[in-house]
Motif scaffolding. Structure first.
Motif, PDB file in Angstrom:
ATOM      1  N   THR A 112      -6.168   7.714  -0.290  1.00  0.00           N
ATOM      2  CA  THR A 112      -5.218   7.462  -1.369  1.00  0.00           C
ATOM      3  C   THR A 112      -3.894   8.164  -1.089  1.00  0.00           C
ATOM      4  O   THR A 112      -3.791   8.994  -0.181  1.00  0.00           O
ATOM      5  CB  THR A 112      -5.749   7.973  -2.723  1.00  0.00           C
ATOM      6  N   ARG A 113      -2.899   7.849  -1.907  1.00  0.00           N
ATOM      7  CA  ARG A 113      -1.610   8.523  -1.796  1.00  0.00           C
ATOM      8  C   ARG A 113      -1.775  10.028  -1.992  1.00  0.00           C
ATOM      9  O   ARG A 113      -1.166  10.829  -1.273  1.00  0.00           O
ATOM     10  CB  ARG A 113      -0.652   7.940  -2.848  1.00  0.00           C
ATOM     11  N   PHE A 139      -9.531   2.215   1.744  1.00  0.00           N
ATOM     12  CA  PHE A 139      -8.082   2.080   1.939  1.00  0.00           C
ATOM     13  C   PHE A 139      -7.483   1.462   0.686  1.00  0.00           C
ATOM     14  O   PHE A 139      -7.914   0.403   0.242  1.00  0.00           O
ATOM     15  CB  PHE A 139      -7.856   1.166   3.151  1.00  0.00           C
ATOM     16  N   PHE A 140      -6.487   2.152   0.088  1.00  0.00           N
ATOM     17  CA  PHE A 140      -5.920   1.712  -1.184  1.00  0.00           C
ATOM     18  C   PHE A 140      -4.394   1.707  -1.148  1.00  0.00           C
ATOM     19  O   PHE A 140      -3.743   2.437  -1.910  1.00  0.00           O
ATOM     20  CB  PHE A 140      -6.430   2.603  -2.320  1.00  0.00           C
ATOM     21  N   GLN A 295      -9.927  -9.066  -4.923  1.00  0.00           N
ATOM     22  CA  GLN A 295      -9.045  -8.721  -6.033  1.00  0.00           C
ATOM     23  C   GLN A 295      -8.505  -7.300  -5.926  1.00  0.00           C
ATOM     24  O   GLN A 295      -7.532  -6.966  -6.601  1.00  0.00           O
ATOM     25  CB  GLN A 295      -9.804  -8.864  -7.356  1.00  0.00           C
ATOM     26  N   THR A 296      -9.120  -6.471  -5.129  1.00  0.00           N
ATOM     27  CA  THR A 296      -8.725  -5.071  -5.017  1.00  0.00           C
ATOM     28  C   THR A 296      -8.621  -4.672  -3.552  1.00  0.00           C
ATOM     29  O   THR A 296      -9.134  -5.366  -2.659  1.00  0.00           O
ATOM     30  CB  THR A 296      -9.741  -4.152  -5.707  1.00  0.00           C
ATOM     31  N   SER A 302     -12.718  -2.432   2.613  1.00  0.00           N
ATOM     32  CA  SER A 302     -13.840  -1.505   2.794  1.00  0.00           C
ATOM     33  C   SER A 302     -15.070  -2.192   3.381  1.00  0.00           C
ATOM     34  O   SER A 302     -15.283  -3.393   3.193  1.00  0.00           O
ATOM     35  CB  SER A 302     -14.198  -0.849   1.461  1.00  0.00           C
ATOM     36  N   MET A 303     -15.892  -1.372   4.042  1.00  0.00           N
ATOM     37  CA  MET A 303     -17.147  -1.840   4.640  1.00  0.00           C
ATOM     38  C   MET A 303     -18.266  -0.914   4.178  1.00  0.00           C
ATOM     39  O   MET A 303     -18.303   0.258   4.578  1.00  0.00           O
ATOM     40  CB  MET A 303     -17.044  -1.798   6.172  1.00  0.00           C
TER      41      MET A 303
END
Length: 397
Positions: A112-113, A139-140, A295-296, A302-303
């Motif tokens: 994240t940030r 990962f975002f 949607q995200t 992600s896995m």
């Protein structure tokens, strides 16, 4: 080596499970875990919690913190992007300067940030420059304003970036030109012997399992509704057995969503006990995404690590996932599972019933999964690659 992570390295989540496997042959006395975020049972003896230094001491200081809180309450639900509460850079830096240990290499697991900003503060507090391997498992980039600026700020420190999905590499490349970005899903383990060989017809003893957390709590009601339809069409079909760390089960129960009667919490298993249970099972379900399209950021990038154990045993999988997710792409490309979006309950039920009624199809998927694991999941090879990279990067610096 310093392992900097968002959330303590713990067996309660997939990150800790992956780490435990890949670092099993690494001298534990040479590993230290500094973390922010979730604090549970630590896997490593050398663990330092930096949460007390994570945010400004006062709830509304500096003013940007108040602005971020107001935005996240009012603006984020409308625009779908949060304003990361600023980390207390000075406090984190000064806390790092109080630590006596010096490091040769940093293995950073951030997503994240806030994690990126905290890592920048840690690097600022070290006595000398240390090369960084940035390991991205989740990962975002769309979650917070300024995410890419935070990535670029770390670029001078990054020796290599390791990611679990091609979609992450494609997103990172324009922001880190010239940096080595390696794709590795981290699906590795000592292959259990033997693999699953028997795929029986449906009977009331049919066993279906789910491993690990429901990252999106809405997936559980979807699965419950689909399973009720399956039980109506297949009289005697037992409840799904949900094997999860107790912390994950408690988090879901705290949300007031009851898993039963369609899904029954079952013991948390590891090692040989887990593989014995999986060999005795007939089908595994991986809850992942609700929509037809991702949607995200989690769904896109992600896995879920539970594929490792399921494929290694040779257990067929059905993924609650729409097309375009990293998970759906992986299982369909390698022919080791089937998928349907969780929110399309009738479609999920149709797919599950067809697979339960078809032992030949389950056998085909399971055998393909086992072959894929034999060819790609060697833990010793993975450890050798990682440890050689550690030595090479530390020596080059």
């Amino acid at each position: 080596m310093l392992v900097f992570s968002e959330g303590v390295i713990s067996r309660s989540h997939g990150t800790g499970t992956i780490f435990e496997r890949n670092f099993a042959a690494y001298p534990p006395g040479k590993l230290t875990n500094w973390f922010i975020g979730l604090a549970e049972d630590p896997l490593l003896a050398g663990t330092v919690d930096f949460n007390p230094h994570r945010w400004p001491r006062s709830n509304f200081s500096p003013p940007t913190t108040l602005a971020a809180k107001i935005w996240n309450r009012v603006g984020a639900p409308v625009f779908g992007r949060q304003w990361c509460v600023p980390v207390n850079h000075a406090a984190l830096r000064d806390a790092v300067r109080q630590q006596p240990t010096e490091f040769d290499l940093i293995y950073a697991i951030v997503l994240t940030r806030e994690g990126l900003d905290a890592l920048a503060a840690v690097l600022d507090g070290l006595r000398r420059p240390v090369p960084v391997i940035l390991q991205i498992q989740d990962f975002f980039p769309r979650a917070h304003f300024g995410f890419w600026r935070a990535v670029r700020r770390l670029a001078p420190h990054l020796a290599e970036i390791w990611v679990v999905a091609p979609s992450i590499a494609q997103a990172l490349a324009p922001h880190l030109p010239g940096k080595a970005i390696k794709v590795d899903p981290l699906f590795n383990l000592t292959l259990p012997q033997p693999g699953k060989t028997q795929h029986r017809d449906f009977t009331p003893e049919f066993r279906t399992v789910v491993l690990g957390n429901f990252w999106n709590l809405a997936l559980l009601p979807d699965l419950k509704a689909a399973w009720r339809l399956c039980q109506q069409r297949l009289p005697g079909l037992p409840a799904i057995q949900w094997h999860c760390h107790p912390a994950g089960i408690e988090r879901l129960r705290a949300s007031a969503i009851a898993p039963g009667p369609e899904v029954e919490p079952a013991p948390f298993l590891t090692g040989d006990a887990l593989f014995v249970t999986l060999r005795a099972a007939d089908l595994a379900i991986i809850p992942f995404s609700r929509g037809v399209e991702p949607q995200t950021d989690y769904e896109l990038y992600s896995m879920p690590s539970r594929i490792t154990e399921l494929a290694a045993v040779g257990l067929p999988v059905f993924c609650l996932s729409g097309r375009g997710t990293a998970l759906c792409d992986y299982v369909t490309t390698h022919g080791i599972g089937r998928a349907a979006p969780a929110a399309l309950i009738d479609q999920v039920a149709d797919g599950l019933v067809a697979l339960i009624r078809d032992p030949a199809a389950r056998a085909q998927l399971g055998q393909a999964a086992r072959r894929h694991a034999e060819q790609n999941f060697s833990l010793s090879d993975q450890q050798a690659r990682m440890y050689q990279s550690f030595r090479r990067i530390a020596a080059a610096k």
